[in-house]
Design a protein around this motif. Structure first.
Motif, PDB file in Angstrom:
ATOM      1  N   LEU A   1      41.944   2.550 -26.095  1.00  0.00           N
ATOM      2  CA  LEU A   1      41.414   3.309 -27.234  1.00  0.00           C
ATOM      3  C   LEU A   1      41.953   2.757 -28.551  1.00  0.00           C
ATOM      4  CD1 LEU A   1      39.710   5.679 -28.222  1.00  0.00           C
ATOM      5  CD2 LEU A   1      41.737   7.143 -27.957  1.00  0.00           C
ATOM      6  N   THR A   2      43.217   2.384 -28.580  1.00  0.00           N
ATOM      7  CA  THR A   2      43.800   1.823 -29.804  1.00  0.00           C
ATOM      8  C   THR A   2      43.082   0.541 -30.224  1.00  0.00           C
ATOM      9  OG1 THR A   2      45.974   2.776 -29.297  1.00  0.00           O
ATOM     10  CG2 THR A   2      45.920   0.911 -30.826  1.00  0.00           C
ATOM     11  N   VAL A   3      42.808  -0.341 -29.255  1.00  0.00           N
ATOM     12  CA  VAL A   3      42.124  -1.606 -29.555  1.00  0.00           C
ATOM     13  C   VAL A   3      40.700  -1.348 -30.043  1.00  0.00           C
ATOM     14  CG1 VAL A   3      41.245  -3.746 -28.567  1.00  0.00           C
ATOM     15  CG2 VAL A   3      43.528  -2.941 -27.943  1.00  0.00           C
ATOM     16  N   VAL A   4      39.963  -0.518 -29.307  1.00  0.00           N
ATOM     17  CA  VAL A   4      38.570  -0.244 -29.669  1.00  0.00           C
ATOM     18  C   VAL A   4      38.492   0.428 -31.041  1.00  0.00           C
ATOM     19  CG1 VAL A   4      36.532   1.120 -29.055  1.00  0.00           C
ATOM     20  CG2 VAL A   4      37.739  -0.184 -27.300  1.00  0.00           C
ATOM     21  N   ASP A   5      39.366   1.392 -31.290  1.00  0.00           N
ATOM     22  CA  ASP A   5      39.347   2.082 -32.584  1.00  0.00           C
ATOM     23  C   ASP A   5      39.661   1.123 -33.737  1.00  0.00           C
ATOM     24  OD1 ASP A   5      38.617   4.546 -31.674  1.00  0.00           O
ATOM     25  OD2 ASP A   5      40.613   5.449 -31.799  1.00  0.00           O
ATOM     26  N   ALA A   6      40.620   0.217 -33.524  1.00  0.00           N
ATOM     27  CA  ALA A   6      40.986  -0.720 -34.590  1.00  0.00           C
ATOM     28  C   ALA A   6      39.817  -1.633 -34.948  1.00  0.00           C
ATOM     29  CB  ALA A   6      42.198  -1.543 -34.160  1.00  0.00           C
ATOM     30  N   LEU A   7      39.113  -2.155 -33.937  1.00  0.00           N
ATOM     31  CA  LEU A   7      37.998  -3.071 -34.193  1.00  0.00           C
ATOM     32  C   LEU A   7      36.778  -2.334 -34.752  1.00  0.00           C
ATOM     33  CD1 LEU A   7      38.311  -5.389 -31.054  1.00  0.00           C
ATOM     34  CD2 LEU A   7      39.066  -5.850 -33.395  1.00  0.00           C
ATOM     35  N   SER A   8      36.444  -1.193 -34.168  1.00  0.00           N
ATOM     36  CA  SER A   8      35.301  -0.441 -34.695  1.00  0.00           C
ATOM     37  C   SER A   8      35.590   0.069 -36.102  1.00  0.00           C
ATOM     38  CB  SER A   8      34.955   0.724 -33.761  1.00  0.00           C
ATOM     39  OG  SER A   8      36.033   1.636 -33.647  1.00  0.00           O
ATOM     40  N   GLY A   9      36.875   0.304 -36.404  1.00  0.00           N
ATOM     41  CA  GLY A   9      37.237   0.723 -37.757  1.00  0.00           C
ATOM     42  C   GLY A   9      36.928  -0.337 -38.796  1.00  0.00           C
ATOM     43  N   LEU A  10      37.063  -1.621 -38.434  1.00  0.00           N
ATOM     44  CA  LEU A  10      36.684  -2.692 -39.347  1.00  0.00           C
ATOM     45  C   LEU A  10      35.193  -2.653 -39.663  1.00  0.00           C
ATOM     46  CD1 LEU A  10      38.699  -5.700 -37.853  1.00  0.00           C
ATOM     47  CD2 LEU A  10      39.246  -4.390 -39.916  1.00  0.00           C
TER      48      LEU A  10
ATOM     49  N   ARG B   1      33.175   0.017 -39.521  1.00  0.00           N
ATOM     50  CA  ARG B   1      32.871   1.197 -40.337  1.00  0.00           C
ATOM     51  C   ARG B   1      33.313   1.005 -41.783  1.00  0.00           C
ATOM     52  NH1 ARG B   1      35.053   5.111 -35.471  1.00  0.00           N
ATOM     53  NH2 ARG B   1      33.365   4.558 -34.020  1.00  0.00           N
ATOM     54  N   ALA B   2      34.463   0.352 -41.960  1.00  0.00           N
ATOM     55  CA  ALA B   2      34.933   0.074 -43.323  1.00  0.00           C
ATOM     56  C   ALA B   2      33.971  -0.877 -44.042  1.00  0.00           C
ATOM     57  CB  ALA B   2      36.336  -0.515 -43.281  1.00  0.00           C
TER      58      ALA B   2
ATOM     59  N   PHE C   1      29.461  -5.958 -38.184  1.00  0.00           N
ATOM     60  CA  PHE C   1      30.164  -6.591 -39.300  1.00  0.00           C
ATOM     61  C   PHE C   1      30.375  -8.059 -38.964  1.00  0.00           C
ATOM     62  CE2 PHE C   1      34.599  -7.522 -41.026  1.00  0.00           C
ATOM     63  CZ  PHE C   1      34.137  -7.934 -42.268  1.00  0.00           C
ATOM     64  N   MET C   2      29.855  -8.962 -39.818  1.00  0.00           N
ATOM     65  CA  MET C   2      30.052 -10.391 -39.617  1.00  0.00           C
ATOM     66  C   MET C   2      31.469 -10.739 -40.075  1.00  0.00           C
ATOM     67  SD  MET C   2      27.636 -13.653 -40.561  1.00  0.00           S
ATOM     68  CE  MET C   2      27.509 -13.282 -42.306  1.00  0.00           C
ATOM     69  N   LEU C   3      32.366 -10.807 -39.114  1.00  0.00           N
ATOM     70  CA  LEU C   3      33.782 -11.012 -39.386  1.00  0.00           C
ATOM     71  C   LEU C   3      34.040 -12.400 -39.962  1.00  0.00           C
ATOM     72  CD1 LEU C   3      36.596  -9.643 -38.975  1.00  0.00           C
ATOM     73  CD2 LEU C   3      36.671 -10.781 -36.746  1.00  0.00           C
ATOM     74  N   GLU C   4      33.399 -13.411 -39.373  1.00  0.00           N
ATOM     75  CA  GLU C   4      33.614 -14.798 -39.786  1.00  0.00           C
ATOM     76  C   GLU C   4      32.262 -15.489 -39.932  1.00  0.00           C
ATOM     77  OE1 GLU C   4      36.201 -16.398 -36.791  1.00  0.00           O
ATOM     78  OE2 GLU C   4      37.486 -14.637 -36.893  1.00  0.00           O
ATOM     79  N   PRO C   5      31.818 -15.752 -41.151  1.00  0.00           N
ATOM     80  CA  PRO C   5      30.527 -16.427 -41.349  1.00  0.00           C
ATOM     81  C   PRO C   5      30.634 -17.920 -41.089  1.00  0.00           C
ATOM     82  CG  PRO C   5      31.540 -15.963 -43.460  1.00  0.00           C
ATOM     83  CD  PRO C   5      32.437 -15.346 -42.419  1.00  0.00           C
ATOM     84  N   PRO C   6      29.508 -18.576 -40.815  1.00  0.00           N
ATOM     85  CA  PRO C   6      29.527 -20.038 -40.658  1.00  0.00           C
ATOM     86  C   PRO C   6      29.720 -20.717 -42.003  1.00  0.00           C
ATOM     87  CG  PRO C   6      27.283 -19.243 -40.586  1.00  0.00           C
ATOM     88  CD  PRO C   6      28.157 -18.027 -40.670  1.00  0.00           C
TER      89      PRO C   6
ATOM     90  N   ASP D   1      30.114  -2.020 -33.476  1.00  0.00           N
ATOM     91  CA  ASP D   1      30.529  -0.677 -33.087  1.00  0.00           C
ATOM     92  C   ASP D   1      29.339  -0.038 -32.369  1.00  0.00           C
ATOM     93  OD1 ASP D   1      31.672   1.821 -32.866  1.00  0.00           O
ATOM     94  OD2 ASP D   1      31.406   2.350 -34.978  1.00  0.00           O
ATOM     95  N   PHE D   2      29.435   0.070 -31.041  1.00  0.00           N
ATOM     96  CA  PHE D   2      28.313   0.554 -30.238  1.00  0.00           C
ATOM     97  C   PHE D   2      27.899   1.980 -30.616  1.00  0.00           C
ATOM     98  CE2 PHE D   2      28.940  -2.622 -26.792  1.00  0.00           C
ATOM     99  CZ  PHE D   2      27.615  -2.873 -26.490  1.00  0.00           C
ATOM    100  N   TYR D   3      26.599   2.216 -30.618  1.00  0.00           N
ATOM    101  CA  TYR D   3      26.093   3.585 -30.621  1.00  0.00           C
ATOM    102  C   TYR D   3      26.293   4.197 -29.240  1.00  0.00           C
ATOM    103  CZ  TYR D   3      23.493   2.074 -34.786  1.00  0.00           C
ATOM    104  OH  TYR D   3      23.134   1.588 -36.010  1.00  0.00           O
ATOM    105  N   ASP D   4      26.453   5.508 -29.187  1.00  0.00           N
ATOM    106  CA  ASP D   4      26.495   6.234 -27.923  1.00  0.00           C
ATOM    107  C   ASP D   4      25.061   6.544 -27.515  1.00  0.00           C
ATOM    108  OD1 ASP D   4      26.781   7.991 -25.815  1.00  0.00           O
ATOM    109  OD2 ASP D   4      28.295   9.239 -26.780  1.00  0.00           O
ATOM    110  N   THR D   5      24.585   5.862 -26.490  1.00  0.00           N
ATOM    111  CA  THR D   5      23.199   6.025 -26.051  1.00  0.00           C
ATOM    112  C   THR D   5      22.883   7.473 -25.724  1.00  0.00           C
ATOM    113  OG1 THR D   5      23.144   3.773 -25.171  1.00  0.00           O
ATOM    114  CG2 THR D   5      21.527   5.301 -24.314  1.00  0.00           C
ATOM    115  N   ALA D   6      23.808   8.156 -25.059  1.00  0.00           N
ATOM    116  CA  ALA D   6      23.563   9.545 -24.671  1.00  0.00           C
ATOM    117  C   ALA D   6      23.429  10.441 -25.896  1.00  0.00           C
ATOM    118  CB  ALA D   6      24.690  10.035 -23.766  1.00  0.00           C
TER     119      ALA D   6
END
Length: 255
Positions: free
Chosen positions: A47-56, A58-59, A86-91, A103-108
């Motif tokens: 949860l800590t890993v997923v929240d940290a990445l999805s937080g980027l 959302r920001a 979010f495109m973290l690193e562009p070409p 950040d995935f949507y919740d399908t349900a």
């Protein structure tokens, strides 16, 4: 081992069309996706890993809302069918790849599934889940599940009918379920069908597009957009019930 099939020339009828549809009756995958189980984590760690990445992500979307990207520049906060991106690193010149977080949507929660689709360039995807969340990975061809290098519970793998096909048309859909608190890697060859649907609130993708800038040139696009190299295999999205089933856990994965 099946060798990748090179797709030459332009794959899209209109390179700038963001919702181009390919008739599913005629599509045949030139290769197979390969999925590698990586690691399963304690729930709080996952949860800590997923929240940290999805937080980027959302920001980045808040930033885009407050200070929109100027015209003519690539928009790094975008929206896909499966989630916000979010495109973290562009070409850049000399490095023809980009990297994005989704950040995935919740399908349900949305009661809608993303569509089967393909890309004009290959993809490398790492999918990560937290507690109470699974990701259903699907393709029109069997998904090769590679052996895990560590401890990883057997994955649920099964086939069903692709929803939303034209009347009288049946296409088999092959599925693998990413369990909660897990990381899996997926190699997606160019032109191979795939579909991701998360059930639950805690899921993120870390994806690398090694051919993104090359695609832009090959397709003759007028602007750089991450969505523009996607071709869908269905006109409409289907209800969440069509991608909620997780299959039988004892089903052996294809090799």
């Amino acid at each position: 081992m099946t060798q990748p099939t090179e797709t030459t020339g332009r794959m899209k009828r209109s390179p700038d069309h963001e919702d181009e549809i390919l008739d599913v009756r005629g599509h045949r995958d030139p290769d197979r996706n390969r999925l590698t189980p990586v690691v399963q984590l304690p729930p709080q760690t996952a949860l800590t890993v997923v929240d940290a990445l999805s937080g980027l992500v959302r920001a980045a979307h808040r930033e885009e809302g407050e200070r929109p990207t100027p015209a003519g520049e690539p928009k790094r906060a975008q929206v896909f069918e499966e989630g916000d991106v979010f495109m973290l690193e562009p070409p850049f010149p000399g490095f023809f790849a980009d990297r994005y977080l989704m950040d995935f949507y919740d399908t349900a929660a949305r009661d809608i599934c993303s569509r089967m689709h393909l890309h004009t360039g290959l993809r490398f995807v790492r999918m990560m889940t937290g507690p109470d969340t699974t990701i259903r990975v699907s393709s029109l061809s069997p998904i090769t599940v590679r052996p895990s290098t560590g401890r990883f519970a057997p994955l649920s793998c099964f086939a069903d009918d692709l929803p939303g096909t034209p009347d009288g048309v049946r296409r088999e859909r092959h599925n693998v379920i990413v369990p909660p608190n897990s990381w899996v890697d997926m190699q997606i060859p160019r032109g191979v069908s795939h579909q991701f649907n998360a059930v639950g609130p805690n899921a993120v993708i870390d994806s690398v597009h090694p051919e993104e800038s090359i695609e832009t040139l090959r397709e003759g696009m007028s602007g750089y957009r991450m969505m523009a190299q996607t071709i869908f295999l269905a006109k409409d999205r289907s209800p969440a019930a069509t991608c909620a089933d997780t299959g039988a856990p004892e089903t052996p994965p294809p090799r």
